[in-house]
Design a protein around this motif. Sequence first.
Motif, PDB file in Angstrom:
ATOM      1  N   THR A  41       0.830  -1.204   0.000  1.00 24.57           N
ATOM      2  CA  THR A  41       0.000   0.000   0.000  1.00 24.57           C
ATOM      3  C   THR A  41       0.869   1.260   0.000  1.00 24.57           C
ATOM      4  O   THR A  41       0.613   2.209  -0.742  1.00 24.57           O
ATOM      5  N   ALA A  57      -1.289  -3.918 -12.120  1.00 28.04           N
ATOM      6  CA  ALA A  57      -1.292  -2.789 -11.178  1.00 28.04           C
ATOM      7  C   ALA A  57      -2.536  -2.854 -10.293  1.00 28.04           C
ATOM      8  O   ALA A  57      -2.456  -2.663  -9.070  1.00 28.04           O
ATOM      9  N   ALA A 107     -10.426  -1.140  -1.338  1.00 26.78           N
ATOM     10  CA  ALA A 107     -10.030  -2.112  -2.360  1.00 26.78           C
ATOM     11  C   ALA A 107     -11.171  -2.338  -3.355  1.00 26.78           C
ATOM     12  O   ALA A 107     -10.970  -2.331  -4.579  1.00 26.78           O
ATOM     13  N   TRP A 146      -6.595   3.114 -15.042  1.00 28.04           N
ATOM     14  CA  TRP A 146      -6.267   1.711 -15.272  1.00 28.04           C
ATOM     15  C   TRP A 146      -7.355   1.009 -16.077  1.00 28.04           C
ATOM     16  O   TRP A 146      -7.072   0.230 -16.978  1.00 28.04           O
ATOM     17  N   ALA A 192      -2.625   5.600 -11.075  1.00 23.29           N
ATOM     18  CA  ALA A 192      -2.740   5.274  -9.656  1.00 23.29           C
ATOM     19  C   ALA A 192      -3.412   6.410  -8.892  1.00 23.29           C
ATOM     20  O   ALA A 192      -4.244   6.180  -8.018  1.00 23.29           O
ATOM     21  N   THR A 216      -2.433  -3.621  -6.185  1.00 22.51           N
ATOM     22  CA  THR A 216      -2.994  -2.613  -5.282  1.00 22.51           C
ATOM     23  C   THR A 216      -4.100  -3.214  -4.411  1.00 22.51           C
ATOM     24  O   THR A 216      -4.117  -3.045  -3.186  1.00 22.51           O
ATOM     25  N   SER A 249      -7.188   6.204  -9.461  1.00 24.30           N
ATOM     26  CA  SER A 249      -7.790   5.100  -8.711  1.00 24.30           C
ATOM     27  C   SER A 249      -7.889   5.425  -7.232  1.00 24.30           C
ATOM     28  O   SER A 249      -8.937   5.243  -6.618  1.00 24.30           O
ATOM     29  N   ILE A 250      -6.773   5.904  -6.671  1.00 20.17           N
ATOM     30  CA  ILE A 250      -6.748   6.190  -5.237  1.00 20.17           C
ATOM     31  C   ILE A 250      -7.740   7.298  -4.899  1.00 20.17           C
ATOM     32  O   ILE A 250      -8.514   7.193  -3.939  1.00 20.17           O
ATOM     33  N   ILE A 277     -11.504   0.527  -5.768  1.00 20.84           N
ATOM     34  CA  ILE A 277     -10.525   0.528  -6.858  1.00 20.84           C
ATOM     35  C   ILE A 277     -10.970  -0.443  -7.959  1.00 20.84           C
ATOM     36  O   ILE A 277     -10.909  -0.120  -9.151  1.00 20.84           O
ATOM     37  N   VAL A 324       2.388   1.760  -3.470  1.00 20.35           N
ATOM     38  CA  VAL A 324       1.428   2.281  -4.445  1.00 20.35           C
ATOM     39  C   VAL A 324       1.195   3.771  -4.211  1.00 20.35           C
ATOM     40  O   VAL A 324       1.205   4.583  -5.143  1.00 20.35           O
TER      41      VAL A 324
END
Lengths: 315, 289
Positions: free
Chosen positions: B32, B262, B215, B238, B85, B266, B88-89, B218, B35
């Motif tokens: 984590t 990826a 999770a 992604w 990333a 993650t 997504s985050i 994502i 990432v």
Amino acid sequence: MTAYLLKRLIIAASTLVLASMVVFAVMEILPGDPARLMLGFNAGADQVEQLRNQMGLNAPLVPRYLHWAGGLLSLDFGRSYTYSVPVIDLVRERVVVSLPLALIALALSTIIAVPVGVFSASRQGRAGDALAMGAAQLGVAVPNFWFALMLIYLFAVWLRLVPAGGFPGWGAGIWPAVKSLLLPAVALALPQAAILARVARSALIEVLNEDYIRTARAKGLPYRAVLWRHALRNAMIPVLTILGLQFAFLLAGTIIIENVFYLPGLGRLVFQAINQRDLIVVESVVMLLVAAVIIVNLLVDFSYAVVDPRLRGRQ
Amino acid sequence: MTMRVDLPEETLAGVLAKAFGNRSFLIGFVITLLVAAVALLSFVWTPYDVTRLVIADKALAPAAAHWFGTDHFGRDILSMIMVGARNSIAVALVAVGIGMGVGVPLGAFAAARGGIADEALMRVNDLVFAFPALLSAIMITAIFGPGAVNAIIAIGIFNIPVFARVARAGALAIWPREFILAARAAGKGMTQISVEHILPNIATLLLVQGTIQFALGILAEAGLSYVGLGAQPPMPSWGRMLFDAQTRMVTAPWMAIFPGMAIVVTVLGLNLLGDGIADILDPKSRRRR
């Protein structure tokens, strides 16, 4: 038990009614006039007005909802704006792809997950358990559509064993049709199987610590018999709950997976309908899937009573 | 899953020592952190500029110059994954924030009040659960059009009943305890007790659920972007990268392989982290996992 079933039934029915209100309300606040959409932008205002009257769009909100909801009950969803055919006909053509796909995936997921869960639980803390649960941990993290792409690459592009996509139709014979649903079903099933295996394992371990399991062992029953007959049956409730929830995920998952494999199912229909602003189709498919989720969860509630005799005795 | 909700009566050092002895937690924590670091790094440095299209370099296989290869526009896949990333985050984090921000007060309130308020909340929960996240996303997209913000809203709405349920279950287990009785006797009101005594005691439960929902968020964001309902190009995401890769599986499979990995790494990291936290704070749960 009747009281239990009745309560579940009432809750499911009221959820269904509420859900239909939500869907109706959402479609109500959407911008865009369906009559205008159907006639095109060159149509005159009076023409549009006439069609609006004809479609009942000028009626007050409540009668309009009742009319729509009443139609749903008799599977009359109205007519598609773009195809000009009853929505139910479109749905009927597509559901024969989506439903078998979801069911095959559900079956696959169960067939894989329950034995893995039993295996892991019976070897708790040993290497086999660690390996299986490591694999499950990985499986949970894999997005099904990416897994689908990898399957296509491996089995369709590389090994050329199955078609990369498309659907020949059930008219082409059972096997060719099932064959084209195989990769999508595996892609849908594996991540779900990973979740289910974890649930099955923890439910079993919980049960295996119970006194009656020790009693069964003490009276000389072989471990296998205790595991499969006594323990598994008692661990079924959490497993069934997750299965019910997974059906919802699988149905929603088919929407994405159908797009990966170019399958002419409900998912494709919904996306085409969104792009064409054919809202009555979107509304109908969403309502159908929501109804399916609610009904499956009701069936799960009912199956508790079958699996768990304690619920049967309860008034 | 039932969990004990006592605050661990240990020192911070003790918890930390246990944390770093827990394999799940350790691996999850490191992944984590990595990432997050990659996402942060992408703000100041990426190997290549993701906004520049170099058609001469299109669909290059992985090599020293482009570790993960290039896409159909000649963009460096590694750089796009790094920038993706962030997306997504951000989406998952805000969606968890929405879920917690609305769901926890609702759940805590239902547990405190009981009766009709509680029953009504559970029915609304049932209702939202009947709409799979992707379906509600489709409806929201049908109204407002596709985009990262609408993806956040869709995922966030689905998170609300999840947190409401966890908060309610946790709070219900705390309310009958003696120290709550003492607080009531001291004249504290329902809200004050909820904030000062209930919330700290269910914080660990919420933390574990938050990691899981992060999770799932994502994964959901990737799915939505993949079908074109999430982040819109040119913003690298992604899911969108996988969509672009789909029609090029034969000629450029690396376009699909690396963004997918990826996502897997993650999500795996976050799930391990969540499992680890649950283990550390509740040793009882270790047996069950």
